[in-house]
Design a protein around this motif. Sequence first.
Motif, PDB file in Angstrom:
ATOM      1  N   THR A  85       0.841  -1.194   0.000  1.00 56.60           N
ATOM      2  CA  THR A  85       0.000   0.000   0.000  1.00 56.60           C
ATOM      3  C   THR A  85       0.878   1.246   0.000  1.00 56.60           C
ATOM      4  N   ILE A  86       0.758   2.042  -1.029  1.00 54.91           N
ATOM      5  CA  ILE A  86       1.521   3.288  -1.109  1.00 54.91           C
ATOM      6  C   ILE A  86       0.547   4.436  -0.835  1.00 54.91           C
ATOM      7  N   CYS A  87       0.880   5.289   0.131  1.00 55.78           N
ATOM      8  CA  CYS A  87      -0.077   6.326   0.515  1.00 55.78           C
ATOM      9  C   CYS A  87       0.602   7.654   0.853  1.00 55.78           C
ATOM     10  N   VAL A  88      -0.211   8.695   0.886  1.00 58.77           N
ATOM     11  CA  VAL A  88       0.291  10.045   1.137  1.00 58.77           C
ATOM     12  C   VAL A  88      -0.119  10.529   2.523  1.00 58.77           C
ATOM     13  N   GLN A  89       0.873  10.930   3.299  1.00 60.06           N
ATOM     14  CA  GLN A  89       0.668  11.294   4.703  1.00 60.06           C
ATOM     15  C   GLN A  89      -0.375  12.400   4.913  1.00 60.06           C
ATOM     16  N   SER A  90      -0.287  13.470   4.141  1.00 59.96           N
ATOM     17  CA  SER A  90      -1.148  14.630   4.416  1.00 59.96           C
ATOM     18  C   SER A  90      -2.625  14.312   4.238  1.00 59.96           C
ATOM     19  N   ALA A  91      -2.935  13.228   3.499  1.00 66.14           N
ATOM     20  CA  ALA A  91      -4.333  12.868   3.271  1.00 66.14           C
ATOM     21  C   ALA A  91      -4.838  11.868   4.309  1.00 66.14           C
ATOM     22  N   LEU A  92      -4.079  11.715   5.398  1.00 61.92           N
ATOM     23  CA  LEU A  92      -4.471  10.791   6.466  1.00 61.92           C
ATOM     24  C   LEU A  92      -4.646  11.581   7.762  1.00 61.92           C
ATOM     25  N   PRO A  93      -5.824  12.188   7.946  1.00 63.69           N
ATOM     26  CA  PRO A  93      -6.015  13.094   9.087  1.00 63.69           C
ATOM     27  C   PRO A  93      -5.834  12.414  10.441  1.00 63.69           C
ATOM     28  N   ALA A  94      -6.014  11.083  10.502  1.00 67.52           N
ATOM     29  CA  ALA A  94      -5.834  10.403  11.795  1.00 67.52           C
ATOM     30  C   ALA A  94      -4.414  10.604  12.310  1.00 67.52           C
ATOM     31  N   LEU A  95      -3.458  10.736  11.396  1.00 69.63           N
ATOM     32  CA  LEU A  95      -2.068  10.909  11.816  1.00 69.63           C
ATOM     33  C   LEU A  95      -1.886  12.231  12.557  1.00 69.63           C
ATOM     34  N   HIS A  96      -2.599  13.248  12.100  1.00 72.23           N
ATOM     35  CA  HIS A  96      -2.488  14.555  12.752  1.00 72.23           C
ATOM     36  C   HIS A  96      -3.066  14.492  14.171  1.00 72.23           C
ATOM     37  N   ALA A  97      -4.220  13.843  14.286  1.00 67.58           N
ATOM     38  CA  ALA A  97      -4.860  13.739  15.596  1.00 67.58           C
ATOM     39  C   ALA A  97      -3.983  12.941  16.560  1.00 67.58           C
ATOM     40  N   LEU A  98      -3.450  11.827  16.082  1.00 65.12           N
ATOM     41  CA  LEU A  98      -2.604  10.996  16.952  1.00 65.12           C
ATOM     42  C   LEU A  98      -1.374  11.794  17.403  1.00 65.12           C
ATOM     43  N   THR A  99      -0.794  12.530  16.476  1.00 61.80           N
ATOM     44  CA  THR A  99       0.375  13.339  16.823  1.00 61.80           C
ATOM     45  C   THR A  99       0.030  14.278  17.980  1.00 61.80           C
ATOM     46  N   PHE A 100      -1.139  14.882  17.894  1.00 61.75           N
ATOM     47  CA  PHE A 100      -1.553  15.848  18.919  1.00 61.75           C
ATOM     48  C   PHE A 100      -1.671  15.186  20.298  1.00 61.75           C
ATOM     49  N   TYR A 101      -2.215  13.978  20.334  1.00 61.91           N
ATOM     50  CA  TYR A 101      -2.322  13.278  21.637  1.00 61.91           C
ATOM     51  C   TYR A 101      -0.950  12.841  22.135  1.00 61.91           C
ATOM     52  N   TYR A 102      -0.135  12.320  21.227  1.00 63.80           N
ATOM     53  CA  TYR A 102       1.183  11.809  21.647  1.00 63.80           C
ATOM     54  C   TYR A 102       2.094  12.934  22.145  1.00 63.80           C
ATOM     55  N   MET A 103       1.876  14.139  21.644  1.00 64.66           N
ATOM     56  CA  MET A 103       2.731  15.251  22.079  1.00 64.66           C
ATOM     57  C   MET A 103       2.657  15.454  23.597  1.00 64.66           C
ATOM     58  N   ASN A 104       1.539  15.043  24.174  1.00 55.80           N
ATOM     59  CA  ASN A 104       1.388  15.182  25.629  1.00 55.80           C
ATOM     60  C   ASN A 104       2.148  14.115  26.406  1.00 55.80           C
ATOM     61  N   LEU A 105       2.662  13.136  25.685  1.00 61.71           N
ATOM     62  CA  LEU A 105       3.354  12.030  26.361  1.00 61.71           C
ATOM     63  C   LEU A 105       4.873  12.140  26.235  1.00 61.71           C
ATOM     64  N   VAL A 106       5.330  13.231  25.647  1.00 63.81           N
ATOM     65  CA  VAL A 106       6.767  13.396  25.400  1.00 63.81           C
ATOM     66  C   VAL A 106       7.193  14.758  25.929  1.00 63.81           C
ATOM     67  N   THR A 107       8.340  14.789  26.587  1.00 65.88           N
ATOM     68  CA  THR A 107       8.808  16.084  27.084  1.00 65.88           C
ATOM     69  C   THR A 107       9.734  16.753  26.065  1.00 65.88           C
ATOM     70  N   THR A 108       9.853  18.060  26.193  1.00 65.33           N
ATOM     71  CA  THR A 108      10.777  18.771  25.296  1.00 65.33           C
ATOM     72  C   THR A 108      12.213  18.312  25.573  1.00 65.33           C
ATOM     73  N   ALA A 109      12.499  17.985  26.839  1.00 66.41           N
ATOM     74  CA  ALA A 109      13.856  17.511  27.172  1.00 66.41           C
ATOM     75  C   ALA A 109      14.167  16.222  26.418  1.00 66.41           C
ATOM     76  N   ARG A 110      13.178  15.336  26.362  1.00 63.85           N
ATOM     77  CA  ARG A 110      13.375  14.060  25.665  1.00 63.85           C
ATOM     78  C   ARG A 110      13.605  14.296  24.167  1.00 63.85           C
ATOM     79  N   LEU A 111      12.800  15.173  23.576  1.00 67.18           N
ATOM     80  CA  LEU A 111      12.955  15.460  22.147  1.00 67.18           C
ATOM     81  C   LEU A 111      14.311  16.101  21.859  1.00 67.18           C
TER      82      LEU A 111
END
Length: 370
Positions: A85-111
């Motif tokens: 399956t070949i696909c384009v990231q920007s057309a997968l809105p679930a990825l944006h939502a997941l990113t937003f939730y995961y951002m709360n699980l990572v610290t800036t120090a870790r990044l």
Amino acid sequence: MDNEQKQIILTGDRPTGRLHLGHYVGSLKRRVELQNSGKFDEINILIADDQALTDNADNPAKIRDNIINVVLDYLSVGLDPEKTTICVQSALPALHALTFYYMNLVTTARLSRNPTVKAEMQMRGFADEGLPVGFFAYPVSQAADITAFNATVVPVGEDQLPMIEQTREIVEKFNRLYGETLVLPKAMIPENETQRRLPGVDGKAKMSKSLGNCIYLSDTAKTIKKQVNGKMFTDPTHLRIEDSGHTEGNVVFTYLDALCTDDHFAEYLPDYKNLDEMKEHYRRGGLGDGTCKKFLISVLEETLSPIRAERAKWEKDIATVYDILEAGTAKARETTGATLARVQKAMRINYFADRGIIKEWEKLLKQAKQ
Ligand code: TRP
């Protein structure tokens, strides 16, 4: 979880340019082997255009133009849309939502500790100009990519190991906080040194567009010949044919290590049975760079001409390529959407999944009155 037994691959590329021989040796060739091995239930390849924007916000046209180049390169090396399956990231809105939730699980120090991001920051000059938040956080978005597809295996280059590590930490934290939901992925890196890092034709560590030291999969035979004869670095101490030469650090031999087979010798250089014999002669003295380069050009031609021919076929039918990409993206939208639904359910933020929360709220309000 029903995906637990399944073996699922996700990998991807930023569409910032045509793919080159380094991509072929380091990842594309193996993707095709994995695809044809029959060992995987699903293979997904993500064209990571959103990630590419994190350091190209001033030039979205570059990304737009290169999506087609990357898909054409995929199809021409033998990635088969029936199996992959070949696909384009920007057309997968679930990825944006997941990113937003995961951002709360990572610290800036870790990044800030991510060595690949650190190196890229240096390269892009973000240390002086200021660091875009999106770029800083792209490892989180990559975790969203990987988990959204329930990937168990992520074939990547060594430089991507920190991203997989970051993903694993997010998965563990998510599952600990909200219950077993996400699949823990593993990285799969190229087996040997030459696959891991094919240098540019000039011997510089990496092929890079700005250095002009690439051999692109779509290059013509003439361009390849020019790159090898005109730019390829050999052994500067090997002045006359009779002189003994070094094969280590000699780009011609590095490329041969990565690409040539005993069949190539039988066909183009029958004086030797294999690369070891050829290297031995070069070290001993008496084998000229011209002969070595000529052989390499034949090997490159044999490797790249079928890819070039395949590309030419697809280039005549861009509408079909578009359909392939659209169909792959539609399929990926379902997979990633299902993961987002599961994540929202685990976090109990799926308010409109059914009307169940009405009763819950009513009860809560009644209790508050008592
Ligand atoms: N960061 C990867 C690269 O630069 C591209 C990428 C984006 C990726 N999302 C991914 C790779 C998910 C593997 C899995 O090459």
